[in-house]
Design a protein around this motif. Structure first.
Motif, mmCIF file in Angstrom:
data_model
loop_
_atom_site.group_PDB
_atom_site.id
_atom_site.type_symbol
_atom_site.label_atom_id
_atom_site.label_comp_id
_atom_site.label_asym_id
_atom_site.label_seq_id
_atom_site.Cartn_x
_atom_site.Cartn_y
_atom_site.Cartn_z
ATOM 1 N N ARG A 324 0.838 -1.212 0.000
ATOM 2 C CA ARG A 324 0.000 0.000 0.000
ATOM 3 C C ARG A 324 0.874 1.264 0.000
ATOM 4 O O ARG A 324 0.605 2.220 -0.730
ATOM 5 N N ILE A 325 1.896 1.253 0.850
ATOM 6 C CA ILE A 325 2.752 2.442 0.998
ATOM 7 C C ILE A 325 3.515 2.719 -0.298
ATOM 8 O O ILE A 325 3.512 3.854 -0.811
ATOM 9 N N ILE A 326 4.154 1.673 -0.831
ATOM 10 C CA ILE A 326 4.999 1.884 -2.016
ATOM 11 C C ILE A 326 4.150 2.216 -3.243
ATOM 12 O O ILE A 326 4.534 3.038 -4.078
ATOM 13 N N SER A 327 2.970 1.582 -3.347
ATOM 14 C CA SER A 327 2.085 1.915 -4.468
ATOM 15 C C SER A 327 1.695 3.389 -4.404
ATOM 16 O O SER A 327 1.564 4.058 -5.438
ATOM 17 N N ALA A 328 1.505 3.900 -3.201
ATOM 18 C CA ALA A 328 1.007 5.275 -3.052
ATOM 19 C C ALA A 328 2.088 6.325 -3.272
ATOM 20 O O ALA A 328 1.857 7.337 -3.954
ATOM 21 N N VAL A 329 3.268 6.129 -2.682
ATOM 22 C CA VAL A 329 4.268 7.212 -2.707
ATOM 23 C C VAL A 329 5.615 6.802 -3.295
ATOM 24 O O VAL A 329 6.477 7.650 -3.540
ATOM 25 N N GLY A 330 5.820 5.499 -3.471
ATOM 26 C CA GLY A 330 7.108 5.043 -4.001
ATOM 27 C C GLY A 330 8.133 4.844 -2.898
ATOM 28 O O GLY A 330 7.839 5.000 -1.708
ATOM 29 N N ASN A 331 9.349 4.487 -3.308
ATOM 30 C CA ASN A 331 10.419 4.293 -2.319
ATOM 31 C C ASN A 331 11.072 5.648 -1.975
ATOM 32 O O ASN A 331 10.697 6.691 -2.526
ATOM 33 N N TYR A 332 12.045 5.635 -1.074
ATOM 34 C CA TYR A 332 12.624 6.900 -0.591
ATOM 35 C C TYR A 332 13.212 7.726 -1.736
ATOM 36 O O TYR A 332 13.016 8.938 -1.813
ATOM 37 N N GLN A 333 13.921 7.063 -2.632
ATOM 38 C CA GLN A 333 14.549 7.812 -3.730
ATOM 39 C C GLN A 333 13.492 8.489 -4.606
ATOM 40 O O GLN A 333 13.675 9.632 -5.038
ATOM 41 N N GLU A 334 12.396 7.795 -4.829
ATOM 42 C CA GLU A 334 11.315 8.411 -5.620
ATOM 43 C C GLU A 334 10.765 9.647 -4.888
ATOM 44 O O GLU A 334 10.515 10.687 -5.505
ATOM 45 N N ILE A 335 10.571 9.489 -3.586
ATOM 46 C CA ILE A 335 10.039 10.609 -2.787
ATOM 47 C C ILE A 335 11.021 11.785 -2.827
ATOM 48 O O ILE A 335 10.630 12.944 -3.010
ATOM 49 N N TYR A 336 12.305 11.467 -2.685
ATOM 50 C CA TYR A 336 13.343 12.502 -2.673
ATOM 51 C C TYR A 336 13.405 13.214 -4.034
ATOM 52 O O TYR A 336 13.385 14.450 -4.112
ATOM 53 N N ASP A 337 13.464 12.414 -5.085
ATOM 54 C CA ASP A 337 13.601 13.006 -6.429
ATOM 55 C C ASP A 337 12.410 13.901 -6.765
ATOM 56 O O ASP A 337 12.571 14.973 -7.356
ATOM 57 N N ARG A 338 11.236 13.458 -6.366
ATOM 58 C CA ARG A 338 10.021 14.213 -6.704
ATOM 59 C C ARG A 338 9.977 15.553 -5.961
ATOM 60 O O ARG A 338 9.551 16.561 -6.526
ATOM 61 N N ASN A 339 10.432 15.559 -4.718
ATOM 62 C CA ASN A 339 10.218 16.741 -3.881
ATOM 63 C C ASN A 339 11.456 17.584 -3.617
ATOM 64 O O ASN A 339 11.399 18.812 -3.664
ATOM 65 N N ILE A 340 12.568 16.930 -3.327
ATOM 66 C CA ILE A 340 13.776 17.665 -2.949
ATOM 67 C C ILE A 340 14.649 17.916 -4.174
ATOM 68 O O ILE A 340 15.343 18.933 -4.251
ATOM 69 N N GLY A 341 14.587 16.994 -5.128
ATOM 70 C CA GLY A 341 15.391 17.126 -6.350
ATOM 71 C C GLY A 341 15.305 18.513 -6.969
ATOM 72 O O GLY A 341 16.340 19.138 -7.238
#
Ligand SMILES: N[C@@H](CCC(=O)N[C@@H](CS)C(=O)NCC(=O)O)C(=O)O
Length: 365
Positions: A324-341
């Motif tokens: 559920r978690i990974i389907s919704a937001v992805g893994n840490y790198q995905e979260i980082y790239d999307r927001n902090i990148g």
């Protein structure tokens, strides 16, 4: 141990008084420099208040019953929690709110956000107005001990930095003796600024500000020579500020940022903590939002357990919480790239331990 409600109420009121007195008067927020910097709200070890809650586990049921998570955020911090033109929230902190909602409710959109200032954030959590605080908050001993909160994990390792006008001539903080520094009230920054200048043997005058709008006003009018806060906050400020500013190389403190829950709320604490770990573990396994479904039933026993956790006894409502978690937001790198990148902040230690960073998810088994 169960606590009397009266004791809890008194403790909250007492702590609110501490915070209010530590943060100064709003009237001075964007105006006069003050002589004495006020420290973090939890700065006085004498003022130990036991805020242990008696609702261990109830928070999860309350979230499920009401059908949404109450998540306290900043709301004005690009990359972490920001309100877009269409009213939606985005950012790394927001993604962790969404991840918890996905784990508990199978719906990452089932989140009500509350924008909180540095000064109001802790009482909002203590009083139960929010379930979890994910507002670029630094994990410190006194926030754990005095305020009765529990940091579940670190989602972004940061440090305080100094922003100056590019034509100021300041090459490092050591050049800034006798300057006026903008600093936000109710933050760890206040005490870390004091310690850093003290260790350099130089002085400064703090100009207390309440929020980013006040920093912009003071900075553009030349009322302060520097602005000190978390380097991520400086990068966010720089991205939107209409002026040529530079972030100096000095890293003035350790600021491990992450989600906080109420002390005594153990089952929910576990849920928030393992939600964060799931994003680290998924990255380590090479699992992303795009391929997570393909990994369910994997021949790799560790991955199979991670995605179908029948045994750990954590208080997630279903065994497929990591899916559920990974389907919704992805893994840490995905979260980082999307927001902090987009902010251009170097990843530094915010990478897996396998890649030279310090992010490490304990095993699910
Ligand atoms: N991490 C530090 C600082 C957190 C903080 O409040 N930072 C400021 C500067 S980035 C902020 O969020 N300001 C935006 C606002 O309150 O509008 C803490 O937990 O005390």
């Amino acid at each position: 141990m169960r606590k009397h409600w009266l004791l809890r109420l008194l403790a909250v009121l007492f702590t609110f008084t501490l915070i209010a007195s530590a943060c100064g008067d709003d009237d001075t927020s964007d105006a006069d420099p003050v002589d004495e910097p006020s420290d973090d709200p939890a700065d006085d070890p004498e003022d130990v208040v036991d805020l242990a809650q008696d609702d261990g586990g109830d928070t999860i049921q309350a979230i499920i019953d009401r059908g949404h998570l109450e998540c306290g955020v900043n709301g004005q911090l690009l990359g972490f929690s920001n309100v877009e033109d269409d009213g939606t929230y985005t950012g790394l902190d927001v993604d962790y709110c969404r991840a918890v909602a996905a784990a508990l409710l199978d719906d990452p959109d089932a989140v009500e956000y509350t924008d909180l200032t540095a000064e109001t954030r802790f009482t909002a959590l203590q009083s139960g107005d929010i379930d979890v605080l994910i507002r670029n908050g630094t994990w410190t001993s006194s926030r754990d001990g005095v305020l009765g909160l529990q940091w579940a994990a670190t989602t972004f390792y940061d440090g305080a930095g100094m922003l100056v006008n590019s034509d100021s001539g300041f090459g490092s903080v050591a050049d800034m003796d006798g300057t006026i520094i903008c600093v936000q009230t109710g933050t760890t920054t206040e005490i870390n600024l004091e310690i850093y200048f003290d260790n350099l043997g130089i002085s400064y005058e703090p100009l207390n500000v309440a929020d980013e709008a006040a920093v912009t006003a003071n900075f553009s009018s030349g009322a302060c020579d520097g602005y000190v806060t978390d380097k991520s906050g400086l990068a966010s400020f720089k991205a939107t500020y209409d002026g040529d500013v530079t972030i100096l190389d000095d890293t003035m403190s350790k600021e491990p940022l992450g989600p906080a829950t109420r002390e005594g709320d153990e089952d929910f604490f576990d849920v928030v903590q393992w939600t964060v770990f799931a994003t680290f573990n998924a990255e380590e396994f090479g699992i992303t939002s795009a391929n997570v479904a393909d990994h369910v039933g994997s021949d790799n026993g560790a991955i199979a357990k991670f995605l179908d956790d029948q045994e750990s006894g954590l208080a997630f409502p279903t065994a497929d919480w990591a899916v559920r978690i990974i389907s919704a937001v992805g893994n840490y790198q995905e979260i980082y790239d999307r927001n902090i990148g987009p902010l251009g902040i170097p990843e530094g230690v915010n990478q897996l331990y396998t890649q030279g960073g310090i992010l490490y998810g304990p095993p699910v088994n």
